[in-house]
Enzyme design. Structure first.
Site, PDB file in Angstrom:
ATOM      1  N   GLY A  10     -10.498  16.518  17.927  1.00 36.10           N
ATOM      2  CA  GLY A  10      -9.914  15.285  18.469  1.00 36.10           C
ATOM      3  C   GLY A  10      -8.669  14.890  17.702  1.00 36.10           C
ATOM      4  N   ARG A  71      -9.924  22.465  21.281  1.00 38.40           N
ATOM      5  CA  ARG A  71     -11.257  22.889  20.856  1.00 38.40           C
ATOM      6  C   ARG A  71     -11.375  24.316  21.390  1.00 38.40           C
ATOM      7  NH1 ARG A  71     -13.487  17.889  19.319  1.00 38.40           N
ATOM      8  NH2 ARG A  71     -12.865  16.166  20.650  1.00 38.40           N
ATOM      9  N   ASP A 102     -15.109  17.824  10.773  1.00 34.23           N
ATOM     10  CA  ASP A 102     -15.914  18.821  10.053  1.00 34.23           C
ATOM     11  C   ASP A 102     -16.052  20.142  10.822  1.00 34.23           C
ATOM     12  OD1 ASP A 102     -17.434  17.530  11.909  1.00 34.23           O
ATOM     13  OD2 ASP A 102     -19.140  17.123  10.601  1.00 34.23           O
ATOM     14  N   THR A 125     -10.138  11.985  11.855  1.00 35.45           N
ATOM     15  CA  THR A 125     -10.901  11.661  13.060  1.00 35.45           C
ATOM     16  C   THR A 125     -11.139  10.161  13.115  1.00 35.45           C
ATOM     17  OG1 THR A 125     -13.066  11.804  14.150  1.00 35.45           O
ATOM     18  CG2 THR A 125     -13.049  12.323  11.811  1.00 35.45           C
ATOM     19  N   ASP A 127     -13.551   8.763  14.270  1.00 31.15           N
ATOM     20  CA  ASP A 127     -14.988   8.462  14.137  1.00 31.15           C
ATOM     21  C   ASP A 127     -15.383   8.059  12.705  1.00 31.15           C
ATOM     22  OD1 ASP A 127     -14.958   9.303  16.733  1.00 31.15           O
ATOM     23  OD2 ASP A 127     -15.899  11.239  16.357  1.00 31.15           O
ATOM     24  N   ASP A 129     -16.651   9.869  10.401  1.00 37.29           N
ATOM     25  CA  ASP A 129     -18.034  10.344  10.255  1.00 37.29           C
ATOM     26  C   ASP A 129     -18.145  11.611   9.410  1.00 37.29           C
ATOM     27  OD1 ASP A 129     -16.812  12.097  11.981  1.00 37.29           O
ATOM     28  OD2 ASP A 129     -18.422  12.100  13.466  1.00 37.29           O
ATOM     29  N   ARG A 171     -18.382   8.884  18.828  1.00 36.75           N
ATOM     30  CA  ARG A 171     -19.411   9.917  19.047  1.00 36.75           C
ATOM     31  C   ARG A 171     -20.773   9.363  18.639  1.00 36.75           C
ATOM     32  NH1 ARG A 171     -17.976  15.320  20.150  1.00 36.75           N
ATOM     33  NH2 ARG A 171     -15.951  15.165  19.188  1.00 36.75           N
TER      34      ARG A 171
HETATM   35  N1  LIG Z   1     -18.925  27.585  12.832  1.00 37.88           N
HETATM   36  C1  LIG Z   1     -17.749  27.724  13.419  1.00 37.88           C
HETATM   37  N2  LIG Z   1     -17.153  28.928  13.496  1.00 37.88           N
HETATM   38  C2  LIG Z   1     -15.947  29.100  14.089  1.00 37.88           C
HETATM   39  N3  LIG Z   1     -15.266  28.088  14.664  1.00 37.88           N
HETATM   40  C3  LIG Z   1     -15.791  26.856  14.638  1.00 37.88           C
HETATM   41  C4  LIG Z   1     -17.052  26.604  14.003  1.00 37.88           C
HETATM   42  N4  LIG Z   1     -17.324  25.278  14.134  1.00 37.88           N
HETATM   43  C5  LIG Z   1     -16.276  24.745  14.795  1.00 37.88           C
HETATM   44  N5  LIG Z   1     -15.360  25.671  15.110  1.00 37.88           N
HETATM   45  C6  LIG Z   1     -14.073  25.483  15.790  1.00 37.88           C
HETATM   46  O1  LIG Z   1     -13.515  24.238  15.407  1.00 37.88           O
HETATM   47  C7  LIG Z   1     -13.123  23.514  16.579  1.00 37.88           C
HETATM   48  C8  LIG Z   1     -13.090  22.047  16.290  1.00 37.88           C
HETATM   49  O2  LIG Z   1     -14.410  21.577  16.034  1.00 37.88           O
HETATM   50  P1  LIG Z   1     -14.950  20.245  16.762  1.00 37.88           P
HETATM   51  O3  LIG Z   1     -14.689  20.353  18.229  1.00 37.88           O
HETATM   52  O4  LIG Z   1     -16.340  20.048  16.290  1.00 37.88           O
HETATM   53  O5  LIG Z   1     -13.994  19.092  16.271  1.00 37.88           O
HETATM   54  P2  LIG Z   1     -13.820  18.428  14.841  1.00 37.88           P
HETATM   55  O6  LIG Z   1     -12.852  19.219  14.046  1.00 37.88           O
HETATM   56  O7  LIG Z   1     -15.166  18.200  14.219  1.00 37.88           O
HETATM   57  O8  LIG Z   1     -13.105  17.071  15.234  1.00 37.88           O
HETATM   58  P3  LIG Z   1     -13.687  15.834  16.088  1.00 37.88           P
HETATM   59  O9  LIG Z   1     -15.186  15.940  16.061  1.00 37.88           O
HETATM   60  O10 LIG Z   1     -13.191  14.642  15.395  1.00 37.88           O
HETATM   61  O11 LIG Z   1     -13.114  15.978  17.437  1.00 37.88           O
HETATM   62  C9  LIG Z   1     -14.115  23.975  17.627  1.00 37.88           C
HETATM   63  O12 LIG Z   1     -13.617  23.767  18.929  1.00 37.88           O
HETATM   64  C10 LIG Z   1     -14.220  25.444  17.304  1.00 37.88           C
HETATM   65  O13 LIG Z   1     -13.155  26.159  17.857  1.00 37.88           O
HETATM   66  O1  LIG Z   2     -11.401  13.860  23.884  1.00 38.01           O
HETATM   67  P1  LIG Z   2     -12.771  14.327  24.201  1.00 38.01           P
HETATM   68  O2  LIG Z   2     -12.936  15.795  24.133  1.00 38.01           O
HETATM   69  O3  LIG Z   2     -13.292  13.690  25.457  1.00 38.01           O
HETATM   70  O4  LIG Z   2     -13.725  13.813  23.002  1.00 38.01           O
HETATM   71  C1  LIG Z   2     -14.139  12.494  22.884  1.00 38.01           C
HETATM   72  C2  LIG Z   2     -14.762  12.366  21.519  1.00 38.01           C
HETATM   73  O5  LIG Z   2     -13.774  12.621  20.528  1.00 38.01           O
HETATM   74  C3  LIG Z   2     -13.664  11.494  19.676  1.00 38.01           C
HETATM   75  O6  LIG Z   2     -12.656  10.646  20.193  1.00 38.01           O
HETATM   76  C4  LIG Z   2     -13.264  11.941  18.283  1.00 38.01           C
HETATM   77  O7  LIG Z   2     -14.205  12.803  17.761  1.00 38.01           O
HETATM   78  C5  LIG Z   2     -15.033  10.810  19.778  1.00 38.01           C
HETATM   79  O8  LIG Z   2     -15.012   9.464  19.368  1.00 38.01           O
HETATM   80  C6  LIG Z   2     -15.340  11.002  21.237  1.00 38.01           C
HETATM   81  O9  LIG Z   2     -16.741  10.990  21.452  1.00 38.01           O
END
Ligand SMILES: Nc1ncnc2c1ncn2[C@@H]1O[C@H](COP(=O)(O)OP(=O)(O)OP(=O)(O)O)[C@@H](O)[C@H]1O
Ligand SMILES: O=P(O)(O)OC[C@H]1O[C@](O)(CO)[C@@H](O)[C@@H]1O
Length: 325
Positions: A10, A71, A102, A125, A127, A129, A171
């Protein structure tokens, strides 16, 4: 040796100021910075470019991320991570700064284990979190957007003697809703982290309405949709049928992710980026996340960040206890 930056997961306000600082600071150290577009997807597709001052001119005040995010399902597969590694090799890039959550840090940790590409993760992020850090980039801007929206909805609610239910993002985490409820003067706050008693809240609100209250502001976390909590629709129904007040719902949604970064997020972005670069240039081996606690920046391992679930601190939860009874 070369260093690149990417944004993943995000997006949030503060990413652009961090990218600008990354480029400016690298140049000040005579290092050529690179930009990776479209997050991990761009890394796989080789969308990598040498950065120039022009690329980052005028982006300090812009929300979102000008190098875009994604993502990526493909990055979970070794085959695609190998292609990503080969793309970095073509440019001689052996160090990465990643702005994300994370999930993004786990992705680069896997990449580090596969190919030894050093990285520093900057928690970014709305969130808030991520375990191990009190602050994630973008949170202050999101909170200010929620505050502005809540102040506006309160105006119209008061004009019509209505209740309003405002749903924030986050989230599974109730941080945004909690801080917003405290700072916007809400009457009710429903988040997954706090047990609430609708009967008691109902009695309190009815008493207040009898004594002249003109409107009610309820703030609810989106995490209530997937947890055993009353969600936005449930609250609207309860306010209308049990409390007896006309109610409207506002789901704030993605407006919380955009908008010009606040001064605080711009400053935090500059500091996060500067310390992250210093660390990655100093360390021979680096797979760390930069965290911010008690006004200090520190570096922790990705294992530490993953070792526990983020919990909102008790003192903050306590400030909202009168809104759940
Ligand atoms: N264990 C893993 N191995 C390889 N790639 C990963 C793994 N975990 C996450 N990823 C990659 O990281 C990308 C980002 O992770 P995620 O969608 O959970 O968002 P985030 O970085 O936690 O941010 P947010 O939750 O705030 O949107 C995933 O779309 C995926 O491509
Ligand atoms: O933009 P997307 O993929 O709909 O994701 C929404 C999620 O991403 C966030 O905006 C950030 O992790 C969350 O608060 C929400 O649940």
């Amino acid at each position: 040796m070369a260093i690149a930056i990417l944004t993943s997961g995000g997006d949030c306000a503060g990413m652009n100021p961090a990218i600008k600082q990354f480029v400016d600071y690298c140049f000040s150290k005579n290092i050529q910075p690179y930009l990776i577009y479209d997050g991990l997807e761009g890394l796989i597709d080789g969308d990598i470019k040498k950065a120039s001052y022009e690329d980052v001119a005028g982006m300090m005040h812009q929300g979102g991320t000008m190098i875009r995010s994604s993502r990526s399902k493909r990055f979970f597969e070794y085959e695609y991570r190998k292609i990503a590694y080969e793309n970095l090799q073509k440019h001689g890039i052996d160090k990465l700064i990643i702005l994300g959550g994370d999930g993004s840090f786990r992705a680069l940790d896997q990449f580090y284990k596969d190919f030894g590409v050093n990285f520093v993760g900057i928690p970014s992020t709305i969130d808030n979190d991520i375990f191990g850090t009190e602050y994630c980039l973008g949170v202050d801007t999101a909170l200010n957007i929620i505050r502005e929206a809540t102040d506006a909805v309160r105006d119209t609610s008061a004009s019509f003697k209505r209740a309003c239910v405002i749903e924030t993002m986050g989230r599974d985490c109730g941080y945004l809703a909690l801080v917003s409820a405290i700072t916007c003067g809400a009457e009710v706050c429903i988040i997954p982290e706090l047990e609430y008693d609708l009967d008691k809240i109902g009695k309190r609100l009815k008493e207040e309405l009898k004594n002249g209250r003109k409107y009610i502001v309820c703030i609810v976390a989106e995490g209530c949709n997937s947890q055993v909590c009353t969600n936005t629709n449930g609250l609207v129904k309860w306010l209308e049928e049990d409390v007896g007040i006309e109610t409207r719902a506002t789901i704030l949604g993605h407006v919380q992710r955009g908008g010009n970064p606040t001064v605080y997020d711009r400053l935090m972005a500059s500091e996060f980026a500067t310390y992250a670069i210093d660390k990655i240039l100093d360390d021979e081996k680096c797979n760390h996340v930069i965290v911010y606690n008690k006004s200090e920046f520190q570096f922790v391992s990705i294992d530490y960040v993953n070792s526990q679930k983020y919990e909102i601190k008790k003192e903050l939860l306590d400030l909202a206890r009168r809104l759940i009874n």
